[in-house]
Design a protein around this motif. Structure first.
Motif, PDB file in Angstrom:
ATOM      1  N   TYR A 266       0.841  -1.193   0.000  1.00  0.00           N
ATOM      2  CA  TYR A 266       0.000   0.000   0.000  1.00  0.00           C
ATOM      3  C   TYR A 266       0.878   1.245   0.000  1.00  0.00           C
ATOM      4  O   TYR A 266       1.908   1.290   0.672  1.00  0.00           O
ATOM      5  CB  TYR A 266      -0.897   0.028   1.234  1.00  0.00           C
ATOM      6  CG  TYR A 266      -1.825  -1.164   1.360  1.00  0.00           C
ATOM      7  CD1 TYR A 266      -2.645  -1.554   0.310  1.00  0.00           C
ATOM      8  CD2 TYR A 266      -1.880  -1.900   2.542  1.00  0.00           C
ATOM      9  CE1 TYR A 266      -3.497  -2.635   0.425  1.00  0.00           C
ATOM     10  CE2 TYR A 266      -2.735  -2.985   2.675  1.00  0.00           C
ATOM     11  CZ  TYR A 266      -3.541  -3.350   1.610  1.00  0.00           C
ATOM     12  OH  TYR A 266      -4.384  -4.429   1.736  1.00  0.00           O
ATOM     13  N   TYR A 269      -2.804   5.206   3.329  1.00  0.00           N
ATOM     14  CA  TYR A 269      -3.861   4.690   4.188  1.00  0.00           C
ATOM     15  C   TYR A 269      -4.813   5.856   4.416  1.00  0.00           C
ATOM     16  O   TYR A 269      -4.404   6.907   4.898  1.00  0.00           O
ATOM     17  CB  TYR A 269      -3.229   4.208   5.494  1.00  0.00           C
ATOM     18  CG  TYR A 269      -4.139   3.566   6.513  1.00  0.00           C
ATOM     19  CD1 TYR A 269      -5.381   3.028   6.179  1.00  0.00           C
ATOM     20  CD2 TYR A 269      -3.718   3.458   7.844  1.00  0.00           C
ATOM     21  CE1 TYR A 269      -6.175   2.419   7.130  1.00  0.00           C
ATOM     22  CE2 TYR A 269      -4.506   2.841   8.804  1.00  0.00           C
ATOM     23  CZ  TYR A 269      -5.730   2.332   8.452  1.00  0.00           C
ATOM     24  OH  TYR A 269      -6.515   1.728   9.399  1.00  0.00           O
ATOM     25  N   THR A 318      -8.431   0.929  -2.659  1.00  0.00           N
ATOM     26  CA  THR A 318      -8.688  -0.510  -2.616  1.00  0.00           C
ATOM     27  C   THR A 318      -9.117  -0.932  -1.215  1.00  0.00           C
ATOM     28  O   THR A 318      -8.890  -0.222  -0.232  1.00  0.00           O
ATOM     29  CB  THR A 318      -7.429  -1.318  -2.978  1.00  0.00           C
ATOM     30  OG1 THR A 318      -6.443  -1.143  -1.945  1.00  0.00           O
ATOM     31  CG2 THR A 318      -6.849  -0.882  -4.314  1.00  0.00           C
ATOM     32  N   HIS A 327      -7.122   1.486   1.536  1.00  0.00           N
ATOM     33  CA  HIS A 327      -5.723   1.764   1.241  1.00  0.00           C
ATOM     34  C   HIS A 327      -5.581   2.147  -0.229  1.00  0.00           C
ATOM     35  O   HIS A 327      -6.430   1.805  -1.052  1.00  0.00           O
ATOM     36  CB  HIS A 327      -4.854   0.544   1.526  1.00  0.00           C
ATOM     37  CG  HIS A 327      -4.816   0.137   2.964  1.00  0.00           C
ATOM     38  ND1 HIS A 327      -3.862   0.580   3.840  1.00  0.00           N
ATOM     39  CD2 HIS A 327      -5.640  -0.678   3.678  1.00  0.00           C
ATOM     40  CE1 HIS A 327      -4.070   0.052   5.029  1.00  0.00           C
ATOM     41  NE2 HIS A 327      -5.151  -0.711   4.957  1.00  0.00           N
ATOM     42  N   VAL A 329      -3.299   1.789  -3.666  1.00  0.00           N
ATOM     43  CA  VAL A 329      -2.300   0.976  -4.365  1.00  0.00           C
ATOM     44  C   VAL A 329      -1.906   1.721  -5.638  1.00  0.00           C
ATOM     45  O   VAL A 329      -2.763   2.274  -6.336  1.00  0.00           O
ATOM     46  CB  VAL A 329      -2.854  -0.423  -4.712  1.00  0.00           C
ATOM     47  CG1 VAL A 329      -1.856  -1.200  -5.567  1.00  0.00           C
ATOM     48  CG2 VAL A 329      -3.173  -1.203  -3.437  1.00  0.00           C
TER      49      VAL A 329
END
Length: 365
Positions: A266, A269, A318, A327, A329
């Motif tokens: 990741y 966040y 995602t 998170h 990506v």
């Protein structure tokens, strides 16, 4: 002549004083206490800090210690990562001065009247200390002061300011993407743009590339060879799009996908407990990537990565399985999954057959 000489001397003195003033303001010439000892800006013990407030991005946040547990004042359920917060507390408590400038009455000269960040800490006795971060000195260090030491300004390493170049989620506990080894992946299913692509492994008899050299081998030798051939198998990757006929896939190209999954991380966040997936495009995901694999204990597992909309940098929001954490990506980590073309993944034999079929059709026409 004498008056003229005195005037020149007086002007020279004024110039020198002006230069000294400018250098002092820029941090190149400062009155420094030479004690030979390390000077700490805050004189704090990190373990004694019970509250800290500071600016993170555009937000001013406060962390409060309650029964030896740190909480975010604005959200008591926020999963504070105490190790990460502890690193910040240590940076504040152990802040060393590069230089100590005394008799600095006009803090505006150092940008401390409009600080870039204000850090307020409070101990168990309710005593409060306020640290302000000001301008950069020409040396590359930054000016700070301490409310408990009025009239004194310090220069400290610029790395101190970088401790606050974060947002609140940099101090949050989060789950990592599941640990998946490439060799343990058995099947990958990608749902994207109305199509479903399934990569799976199929066990087959290994191809025998050795030709028989002597057709007069004994019956026993022949039997041994047949037994060996029957026992030799290999795993072959196969790709099927929707309900179309499956085709053998190039193992090297499929390896690109398995490697992406094994290395998935990741980059950001953004939400620890999302209750509205639509704000991240995850109520109706752009794509779903399902991975069937065995974990380190040999247990069969399935992980589903849902891919939503993109953020301002073009990366994807995602979430995994039913986890409510959101998170980000990177787009580069997902590009292979979001643009699958069956022809690109066909094994060489499949590609040759397709080419031959096409040529045969053209000849017939």
């Amino acid at each position: 002549m004498k008056k003229g000489r005195n005037l020149i001397i007086a002007l020279a003195v004024l110039v020198v004083l002006g230069v000294v003033y400018i250098l002092a303001k820029q941090g190149l010439f400062e009155e420094t206490e030479e004690t030979g000892e390390t000077v700490y800006v805050a004189d704090l013990n990190a373990d004694d800090i019970q509250e800290i407030s500071l600016q993170l991005g555009e937000e001013t946040v406060k962390f409060i210690k309650n029964d030896d547990t740190w909480k975010l004042e604005s959200d008591e359920n926020f999963p504070v990562d105490e190790d990460k917060l502890g690193t910040l507390l240590d940076a504040v408590a152990d802040l060393e001065a590069v230089r100590e400038l005394t008799d600095a009455e006009d803090v505006s000269e150092y940008g401390l009247d409009s600080p870039s960040n204000t850090i307020t800490v409070k101990n168990g006795d309710g005593e409060e200390i306020v640290l302000r971060i000001g301008d950069s000195a020409s040396t590359g260090d930054i000016y700070v002061n301490n409310s408990a030491k009025e009239g004194t300004v310090y220069t400290v390493s610029s790395s101190f300011e970088s401790e606050f170049d974060k947002d609140v989620y940099d101090f949050a506990q989060s789950t990592d993407f599941p640990e998946i080894l490439t060799d343990n992946i058995q099947k990958i299913t990608v749902e994207n743009a109305g199509d479903t692509y399934v990569f799976y492994q199929e066990e087959r008899e290994a191809e025998d590339t050795d030709e028989t050299e002597d057709s007069t081998d004994t019956a026993d030798e022949s039997t041994d060879e047949e037994t060996s051939e029957e026992s030799a198998t290999e795993m072959v990757w196969v790709l099927q799009k929707n309900e179309e006929t499956p085709v053998d896939a190039d193992s090297t190209k499929v390896g690109t996908l398995t490697s992406q999954i094994a290395g998935m991380t990741y980059t950001d966040y953004v939400n620890y407990n999302c209750t509205d997936m639509s704000q991240y495009g995850l109520a109706e995901p752009t794509a779903k990537i399902t991975v069937d694999y065995t974990d380190s204990d040999g247990e069969e597992q399935t992980t589903v990565l849902s891919v939503g909309s993109t953020d301002a940098d073009g990366n994807y929001y995602t979430h995994v399985d039913d986890n409510t954490e959101i998170h980000v990506v990177s787009s580069s980590a997902l590009s292979e999954f979001l643009g699958i073309n069956v022809d690109d993944y066909k094994a060489a034999e499949e590609t040759e057959e397709t080419t031959e079929d096409t040529a045969s059709e053209e000849t017939t026409e």
